[in-house]
Design a protein around this motif. Sequence first.
Motif, PDB file in Angstrom:
ATOM      1  N   ILE A 119      71.904  -6.694 -10.454  1.00  0.00           N
ATOM      2  CA  ILE A 119      70.463  -6.758 -10.176  1.00  0.00           C
ATOM      3  C   ILE A 119      69.689  -6.951 -11.477  1.00  0.00           C
ATOM      4  CG2 ILE A 119      68.487  -5.390  -9.454  1.00  0.00           C
ATOM      5  CD1 ILE A 119      69.826  -6.156  -7.086  1.00  0.00           C
TER       6      ILE A 119
ATOM      7  N   ALA B 116      63.470  -6.654  -2.843  1.00  0.00           N
ATOM      8  CA  ALA B 116      64.235  -6.712  -1.597  1.00  0.00           C
ATOM      9  C   ALA B 116      65.667  -6.230  -1.832  1.00  0.00           C
ATOM     10  CB  ALA B 116      64.222  -8.135  -1.045  1.00  0.00           C
ATOM     11  N   ALA B 117      66.275  -6.679  -2.940  1.00  0.00           N
ATOM     12  CA  ALA B 117      67.655  -6.284  -3.222  1.00  0.00           C
ATOM     13  C   ALA B 117      67.746  -4.773  -3.459  1.00  0.00           C
ATOM     14  CB  ALA B 117      68.165  -7.055  -4.431  1.00  0.00           C
TER      15      ALA B 117
ATOM     16  N   VAL C 196      70.284 -10.402 -12.900  1.00  0.00           N
ATOM     17  CA  VAL C 196      69.583 -11.446 -12.145  1.00  0.00           C
ATOM     18  C   VAL C 196      68.093 -11.399 -12.429  1.00  0.00           C
ATOM     19  CG1 VAL C 196      68.942 -12.102  -9.807  1.00  0.00           C
ATOM     20  CG2 VAL C 196      71.307 -11.641 -10.337  1.00  0.00           C
TER      21      VAL C 196
ATOM     22  N   GLY D 255      62.159 -10.749  -4.913  1.00  0.00           N
ATOM     23  CA  GLY D 255      63.602 -10.770  -4.693  1.00  0.00           C
ATOM     24  C   GLY D 255      64.265  -9.497  -5.192  1.00  0.00           C
TER      25      GLY D 255
ATOM     26  N   TYR E 194      56.837 -18.216 -10.041  1.00  0.00           N
ATOM     27  CA  TYR E 194      58.248 -17.856 -10.126  1.00  0.00           C
ATOM     28  C   TYR E 194      58.401 -16.392 -10.490  1.00  0.00           C
ATOM     29  CZ  TYR E 194      60.050 -22.592  -9.756  1.00  0.00           C
ATOM     30  OH  TYR E 194      60.394 -23.817  -9.306  1.00  0.00           O
TER      31      TYR E 194
ATOM     32  N   LEU F  91      57.938 -14.423  -7.383  1.00  0.00           N
ATOM     33  CA  LEU F  91      59.106 -14.546  -6.503  1.00  0.00           C
ATOM     34  C   LEU F  91      60.242 -13.666  -7.002  1.00  0.00           C
ATOM     35  CD1 LEU F  91      59.406 -18.333  -5.690  1.00  0.00           C
ATOM     36  CD2 LEU F  91      59.089 -16.471  -4.096  1.00  0.00           C
TER      37      LEU F  91
ATOM     38  N   PHE G 283      67.476  -2.892  -0.296  1.00  0.00           N
ATOM     39  CA  PHE G 283      68.733  -2.983   0.452  1.00  0.00           C
ATOM     40  C   PHE G 283      69.737  -1.964  -0.072  1.00  0.00           C
ATOM     41  CE2 PHE G 283      72.946  -4.778   1.033  1.00  0.00           C
ATOM     42  CZ  PHE G 283      72.950  -4.990   2.392  1.00  0.00           C
TER      43      PHE G 283
ATOM     44  N   GLY H 152      65.905 -14.339 -14.024  1.00  0.00           N
ATOM     45  CA  GLY H 152      64.674 -14.883 -13.461  1.00  0.00           C
ATOM     46  C   GLY H 152      63.571 -14.963 -14.510  1.00  0.00           C
TER      47      GLY H 152
END
Lengths: 180, 87
Positions: free
Chosen positions: B30, B73-74, B33, B70, B63, B66, B77, B37
């Motif tokens: 995470i 959301a991860a 990533v 993202g 971006y 976004l 989860f 980004g």
Amino acid sequence: MERLHIVLLIALMIALALALVRMRNLLAIAILSGVYSLLLAAVYTLLDAVDVAFTEAAVGAGITLTLMLAALSLTTRRETRPGGRAARRVLGLAVAFAAGAALVYASFDMPALGDAAAPIHNHVADRYIAEGPRDTGVPNIVTAVLASYRGYDTLGEVTVIFTAGIGVIALLWRWRRDEP
Amino acid sequence: MFTVASLLVVAAMATTLVRAVRGPTPYDRILAVNVHGTMTVLLIALGGFLTDRPDFLDLSLVYALLNFVGTLAALRFFRHGHLGEEP
């Protein structure tokens, strides 16, 4: 000079795709395919296709990642090792390479990037600019192309979006009613 | 100058990708990533100046948003095992 950047980014994408094929952790694969989309969006931006890049980032890295995570919450988080005989896997590899080679071969016929003599710059654009206001009576050329010259195309797109919207609304309303 | 800076950003993207692919725990991935980004946002911002057309600077802002959504959301989860509300 940005050609070097594009080559490096595509090399990163190839490396990432090869790593993704070997991974079995579905959660990591979902997240990393979002990264793949982001790399592709960066390449599109450097190629001046800003609207395509925008769509790629929003759909590939944003929505798809979220949908994949939602789907993963309903299934398992690890992929089982693919079985099958070696001959079948070799056949799949051959089909993939043949399709890729055909696409690369087709790309040789494309005009160079930014070529002023490319058909897309000469086919109908001049006519739209010269005759557009008289043909359609719309002062804005973009609006004239979208709403008049490509009117049926736009009507079809709007129909698709409308149908998709109705589908989403129908699904969500059903969901709400079932809840106590 | 922009060329060197953006090439270094691409190199940083490669290193974060290595961590994202190898990272033993999900949190390594995470974080990698998310940093990746951020590097993409920087690359797009630098790319605008590299091609003498910094008009697309606002694209990198979108971006960045976004990227944030993202990551959120991860993380959600990981915390709950799903994205919806608790039943």
